[in-house]
Design a protein around this motif. Structure first.
Motif, short mmCIF file in Angstrom:
data_model
loop_
_atom_site.label_atom_id
_atom_site.label_comp_id
_atom_site.label_asym_id
_atom_site.label_seq_id
_atom_site.Cartn_x
_atom_site.Cartn_y
_atom_site.Cartn_z
N VAL A 57 0.84 -1.20 0.00
CA VAL A 57 0.00 0.00 0.00
C VAL A 57 0.87 1.25 0.00
O VAL A 57 1.79 1.39 0.80
CB VAL A 57 -0.96 0.01 1.20
CG1 VAL A 57 -1.70 1.33 1.30
CG2 VAL A 57 -1.95 -1.15 1.09
N SER A 58 0.59 2.15 -0.94
CA SER A 58 1.30 3.43 -1.06
C SER A 58 0.28 4.53 -1.29
O SER A 58 -0.69 4.34 -2.01
CB SER A 58 2.27 3.40 -2.24
OG SER A 58 3.22 2.38 -2.10
N GLN A 59 0.56 5.69 -0.71
CA GLN A 59 -0.35 6.82 -0.86
C GLN A 59 0.07 7.71 -2.01
O GLN A 59 1.27 7.91 -2.26
CB GLN A 59 -0.38 7.64 0.43
CG GLN A 59 -1.39 8.76 0.39
CD GLN A 59 -1.51 9.48 1.72
OE1 GLN A 59 -1.06 9.00 2.74
NE2 GLN A 59 -2.14 10.63 1.69
N SER A 60 -0.91 8.28 -2.70
CA SER A 60 -0.63 9.26 -3.74
C SER A 60 -0.11 10.54 -3.09
O SER A 60 -0.57 10.95 -2.03
CB SER A 60 -1.91 9.58 -4.53
OG SER A 60 -1.70 10.70 -5.37
N THR A 61 0.83 11.19 -3.77
CA THR A 61 1.33 12.47 -3.28
C THR A 61 0.41 13.61 -3.68
O THR A 61 0.52 14.71 -3.16
CB THR A 61 2.73 12.77 -3.85
OG1 THR A 61 2.62 12.91 -5.28
CG2 THR A 61 3.72 11.67 -3.50
N GLY A 62 -0.48 13.34 -4.65
CA GLY A 62 -1.33 14.39 -5.19
C GLY A 62 -0.61 15.23 -6.24
O GLY A 62 -1.15 16.20 -6.76
N ILE A 71 2.30 10.65 -9.01
CA ILE A 71 3.42 10.20 -8.20
C ILE A 71 2.91 9.62 -6.88
O ILE A 71 2.12 10.25 -6.19
CB ILE A 71 4.40 11.35 -7.89
CG1 ILE A 71 4.93 11.95 -9.20
CG2 ILE A 71 5.54 10.86 -7.00
CD1 ILE A 71 5.75 13.22 -9.00
N PHE A 72 3.36 8.40 -6.55
CA PHE A 72 3.00 7.73 -5.31
C PHE A 72 4.24 7.54 -4.44
O PHE A 72 5.37 7.53 -4.93
CB PHE A 72 2.39 6.34 -5.61
CG PHE A 72 0.97 6.39 -6.06
CD1 PHE A 72 -0.06 6.15 -5.17
CD2 PHE A 72 0.66 6.68 -7.38
CE1 PHE A 72 -1.39 6.20 -5.58
CE2 PHE A 72 -0.66 6.72 -7.80
CZ PHE A 72 -1.68 6.49 -6.89
N GLU A 73 3.98 7.38 -3.16
CA GLU A 73 5.02 7.00 -2.21
C GLU A 73 5.70 5.74 -2.75
O GLU A 73 5.06 4.89 -3.34
CB GLU A 73 4.29 6.73 -0.90
CG GLU A 73 5.06 6.30 0.26
CD GLU A 73 4.15 6.07 1.46
OE1 GLU A 73 4.69 6.06 2.56
OE2 GLU A 73 2.93 5.87 1.29
N ARG A 74 7.00 5.62 -2.56
CA ARG A 74 7.84 4.50 -3.02
C ARG A 74 8.17 4.54 -4.51
O ARG A 74 8.84 3.64 -5.02
CB ARG A 74 7.23 3.14 -2.70
CG ARG A 74 7.03 2.87 -1.24
CD ARG A 74 6.52 1.47 -1.07
NE ARG A 74 6.09 1.21 0.28
CZ ARG A 74 5.54 0.08 0.66
NH1 ARG A 74 5.36 -0.90 -0.19
NH2 ARG A 74 5.15 -0.10 1.89
N ASP A 75 7.69 5.54 -5.23
CA ASP A 75 8.06 5.65 -6.64
C ASP A 75 9.52 6.05 -6.74
O ASP A 75 10.05 6.76 -5.88
CB ASP A 75 7.21 6.69 -7.37
CG ASP A 75 5.89 6.13 -7.86
OD1 ASP A 75 5.72 4.90 -7.87
OD2 ASP A 75 5.01 6.93 -8.25
N ILE A 76 10.16 5.58 -7.80
CA ILE A 76 11.54 5.96 -8.10
C ILE A 76 11.47 6.88 -9.31
O ILE A 76 10.85 6.55 -10.32
CB ILE A 76 12.42 4.73 -8.37
CG1 ILE A 76 12.40 3.81 -7.15
CG2 ILE A 76 13.83 5.14 -8.74
CD1 ILE A 76 13.02 2.45 -7.38
N LEU A 113 9.15 17.18 -1.80
CA LEU A 113 8.81 16.86 -3.18
C LEU A 113 8.06 17.99 -3.87
O LEU A 113 8.26 18.25 -5.05
CB LEU A 113 7.97 15.57 -3.21
CG LEU A 113 7.55 15.06 -4.58
CD1 LEU A 113 8.78 14.67 -5.40
CD2 LEU A 113 6.62 13.87 -4.44
N TYR A 114 7.21 18.69 -3.14
CA TYR A 114 6.34 19.69 -3.77
C TYR A 114 7.11 20.86 -4.39
O TYR A 114 6.58 21.58 -5.22
CB TYR A 114 5.29 20.21 -2.78
CG TYR A 114 5.85 21.06 -1.67
CD1 TYR A 114 6.01 22.43 -1.83
CD2 TYR A 114 6.20 20.51 -0.45
CE1 TYR A 114 6.52 23.21 -0.82
CE2 TYR A 114 6.71 21.27 0.58
CZ TYR A 114 6.87 22.64 0.39
OH TYR A 114 7.37 23.40 1.39
N LEU A 115 8.38 21.04 -4.02
CA LEU A 115 9.15 22.16 -4.56
C LEU A 115 9.63 21.95 -5.99
O LEU A 115 9.87 22.91 -6.72
CB LEU A 115 10.36 22.46 -3.66
CG LEU A 115 10.03 22.99 -2.28
CD1 LEU A 115 11.30 23.17 -1.46
CD2 LEU A 115 9.24 24.29 -2.36
#
Length: 136
Positions: A57-62, A71-76, A113-115
């Motif tokens: 399970v990974s959450q979307s960053t939005g 982009i989701f958590e754990r993405d490279i 990440l948002y920057l």
């Protein structure tokens, strides 16, 4: 806004496929709700859902990469020829990235990440592509 999640299905019909939607966790089990038919303060009617492996399970960053992919958590991600991994930083309540080639030595601090998310390109994730985390 309700956060979006993904997880690898363990259902016989869609085993091993990514499922996207809302997350319900119960007694160590995880379910992704793909469709909500009706909801109000007293009840929710679920149209479809899939059991998923809790460890995937990974959450979307939005946020979306430069190609418009979510982009989701754990993405490279690729950032000017360098690989970064996306993580959740609980103390600061934001998604961050760290350069893969500096993870082992801990020579870098994380960056929010948002920057600069719009400069990245998704090249895989740590679950399906662990080889991308290897440093030469």
């Amino acid at each position: 806004m309700i956060p979006k999640f993904r997880g690898l299905s363990i259902d016989e019909k869609s085993k091993g496929e990514w499922q996207y939607g809302y997350l319900i966790e119960d007694n160590g089990q995880a379910f992704i709700i793909n469709e909500v038919v009706e909801a109000n303060e007293q009840y929710i009617t679920i149209g479809s859902w899939d059991p998923v492996r809790p460890d995937t399970v990974s959450q979307s960053t939005g946020l979306y990469d430069k190609n418009g992919k979510e982009i989701f958590e754990r993405d490279i991600l690729d950032y000017n020829g360098r690989k970064v991994i996306v993580k959740w930083h609980g103390s600061y309540a934001c998604f961050i990235y760290e350069f893969v080639d500096e993870l082992k030595n801990r020579t870098t601090e994380w960056q929010p990440l948002y920057l600069s998310y719009y400069k990245f390109e998704i090249i895989g994730n740590s679950l399906e592509n662990p080889e991308l985390l290897e440093v030469e």
